[in-house]
Structure formats: C-alpha cells, structure tokens
Design a protein around this motif. Structure first.
Motif: not given
Length: 74
Positions: A49-50, A52-57
């Motif tokens: 999840k972390n 994934e969130e960093e990639n989206l950011a």
C-alpha cells in the motif's frame, strides 16, 4: 476469497509453483513459509500500500512539474 483450515506443517499450492506452508502457530500468530520463483514479488500488504501511494504521488508530482514547465514555456 478462499478460506482454508491448515495445521502446522501443512501447506497449500498456488498455480503449481508457489507453496505456502504453516511453519508455526503460537499466541494467536501464524508463521508462514512461502516458496516461490525468484521473479515473483512478495510484499506485506502494508508495504504494498505504501509503495502504491508513493507511486501515485510521484505521478501527480510529475504532472505538476509538467504544468509548471508549460506555464514557463520550457
């Protein structure tokens, strides 16, 4: 979701090349052993999840940088 009951030492096979084995059960915790080909990525869900969130950011930041460059005419 598939729910299975396994005892210590028992295992299950996923897609013929991934084996998940119950290694230990103690104090409400289960230790799993996973045998899989080296090209299979295995992550704890919270780590996934972390990432994934960093990639989206990073994607959003890249878009913002491109917008700034466009405004500056570069």
């Amino acid at each position: 979701m598939l729910i299975l009951t396994r005892k210590k030492g028992e295992a299950l096979i996923i897609d013929r090349n991934i084996e998940i084995k119950i290694m230990e059960i103690e104090d409400g915790k289960i230790k799993l052993g996973i045998e899989a080909p080296k090209n299979i990525e295995i992550l704890r869900k919270e780590i996934y999840k972390n990432v994934e969130e960093e990639n989206l950011a990073a994607i959003n930041n890249k878009s913002k940088i491109e917008d700034i460059k466009r405004l500056l005419g570069k």
